[in-house]
Design a protein around this motif. Sequence first.
Motif, PDB file in Angstrom:
ATOM      1  N   UNK A 190      46.301  38.264  36.886  1.00  0.00           N
ATOM      2  CA  UNK A 190      47.688  38.723  36.936  1.00  0.00           C
ATOM      3  C   UNK A 190      47.834  39.981  37.790  1.00  0.00           C
ATOM      4  N   UNK A 191      46.950  40.952  37.548  1.00  0.00           N
ATOM      5  CA  UNK A 191      47.058  42.229  38.260  1.00  0.00           C
ATOM      6  C   UNK A 191      46.704  42.102  39.737  1.00  0.00           C
ATOM      7  N   UNK A 192      45.747  41.265  40.051  1.00  0.00           N
ATOM      8  CA  UNK A 192      45.294  41.150  41.429  1.00  0.00           C
ATOM      9  C   UNK A 192      45.927  39.961  42.151  1.00  0.00           C
ATOM     10  N   UNK A 193      45.595  38.750  41.735  1.00  0.00           N
ATOM     11  CA  UNK A 193      46.001  37.553  42.492  1.00  0.00           C
ATOM     12  C   UNK A 193      47.511  37.370  42.513  1.00  0.00           C
ATOM     13  N   UNK A 194      48.163  37.351  41.347  1.00  0.00           N
ATOM     14  CA  UNK A 194      49.604  37.082  41.289  1.00  0.00           C
ATOM     15  C   UNK A 194      50.387  38.212  41.945  1.00  0.00           C
ATOM     16  N   UNK A 195      49.998  39.446  41.690  1.00  0.00           N
ATOM     17  CA  UNK A 195      50.699  40.583  42.309  1.00  0.00           C
ATOM     18  C   UNK A 195      50.591  40.524  43.828  1.00  0.00           C
ATOM     19  N   UNK A 196      49.416  40.187  44.344  1.00  0.00           N
ATOM     20  CA  UNK A 196      49.235  40.110  45.795  1.00  0.00           C
ATOM     21  C   UNK A 196      50.003  38.932  46.383  1.00  0.00           C
ATOM     22  N   UNK A 197      50.165  37.864  45.610  1.00  0.00           N
ATOM     23  CA  UNK A 197      50.982  36.736  46.082  1.00  0.00           C
ATOM     24  C   UNK A 197      52.424  37.177  46.265  1.00  0.00           C
ATOM     25  N   UNK A 198      52.956  37.948  45.324  1.00  0.00           N
ATOM     26  CA  UNK A 198      54.323  38.451  45.466  1.00  0.00           C
ATOM     27  C   UNK A 198      54.448  39.335  46.709  1.00  0.00           C
ATOM     28  N   UNK A 199      53.440  40.179  46.958  1.00  0.00           N
ATOM     29  CA  UNK A 199      53.475  41.023  48.146  1.00  0.00           C
ATOM     30  C   UNK A 199      53.440  40.179  49.421  1.00  0.00           C
TER      31      UNK A 199
END
Length: 497
Positions: free
Chosen positions: A354-363
């Motif tokens: 959640x903190x890494x993969x999903x957040x970076x996808x939003x970026x």
Amino acid sequence: MSSVRTLVRIVAAESVGLALLWVMVAVLHISALIVGFLDFAAMSSFVIGFASYLLVTHLLLNGWLVRIFWGKIRRRVAILLFVTFTIRLYLLLLRVRHAVVALRGRDQVVSRLEALKARYAISVENSTVVGFPSLSAAVKRTSCVPLSVETSTNGSQGDSEAPLRPWVVTETNVDADTKLIKMSSDEMGEREPKSLSHLFTRDLSELIAGRKMLSFHFILDANNDIIHVSNTSTLPNGLPDRVRSTSPLTICNDTHYLVNLARALGMRFVAIAARNEKSCVTVTQTNCSPFLWCYTLYSTALLVYGLLVNLHYDGRATGLYHAGWMCTAAAWFLTCRSVDEPWTDTFAKIPLHLCFTVCRIFLLCAVAMGGLGNVAILYLSAKALGYLALVGEIVYKKLRRNVRLWGDVVDRYFFDKTLVMSYQGGESVVCCGWAVWFHVCRPSEHSFVLLVAVVLCQAAGMIYLNFVKRFLKEPLKNPVRILMMAKDRMKAAEKSI
């Protein structure tokens, strides 16, 4: 009895849950496309990209699965499943059928067998049994393990949580020419060099992109106690010769297990050979479970992009796109795991994703609103700095402290860059920098929220990464659990020694 019922309930819940999750993901994907078509003027880029991705991906996935399971499914059924893109649902429902039989079974042995079949249902399996001719009592029988080797039999393979201390795990001696296991300690087998050049030419490629391989060799005595354990990253072709000597005729009376593991993109391979004095059993399984769900990560990214486009045009389908990416991300969270990994480890890693993969996808998707060129630069720069940080850590520890990180064959096989501090730190620095750049170039309320979310998520992820390994059991790093896994797979194939 209680342990068997617990196993049955866990496998049943897993099987039913994943089948329902597939149906939910399929419904949400179709709904997202329908809503996008209804507002095609605003959502054209998302609709074209998402529809093309789903069509191509599902054609390839279903076609490849039909090819793999062609001989195991009736041809008319296989063709119908391919046309309707439902072969993956068929395989998931196959798991459910075995799980239901396990739940309804009153016999403990039958219930456990059906639960194991459900766990390994989405696998291509081959097995053989070769019986050896009967031997007279006059034939000499001996162990492969020299008597001078001191081993402890305090633990047994029945104890799934046995510590590593009772057995000294040595390096498997593999003959360089025949690739067969050699038991003689005076014969040199394949040895892995430990030079710095080997670090770059072999270790890094194996850690990052190579096909990972691991082999375990177990020897059990007549009391079913482990008396020898060894491992290697070379996959042996077979066990030591059963005939120890011909004059006089001397036969090995131990039980040998050879467990070869291999990981490739979307596939897991397990080859087991078990031999005693009477017979030799081989079981080979190709687990396709990760392959079934490999499209979910990119579907999540496309649905996040659709959500941002919908928000940009003040669309009314925001709730649908939110549900779509969350459900698809959940499918990815719960399926990017090995079939033998405990659910405790899977859930412990979800905050990192959640903190890494999903957040970076939003970026990435937010940057994509300004052009795909920036997306490529962001992605490549983040990966480049992550790998550079990883290489830097490995080289620094080797040169300055003479520590060979992930030097053990087991650590290399189970290497997961999600759990590596240096790699995640490198990517986080790049992502935070891009979030700042995005807000400076396009200042708005949304860009500020994105900046704060990216910085907080990367910081929270790095903090959690310091503690997550304390929660991980990582049972397959215990050789006893490897042996138990091999026996479970043999029982699921209805083959055993």
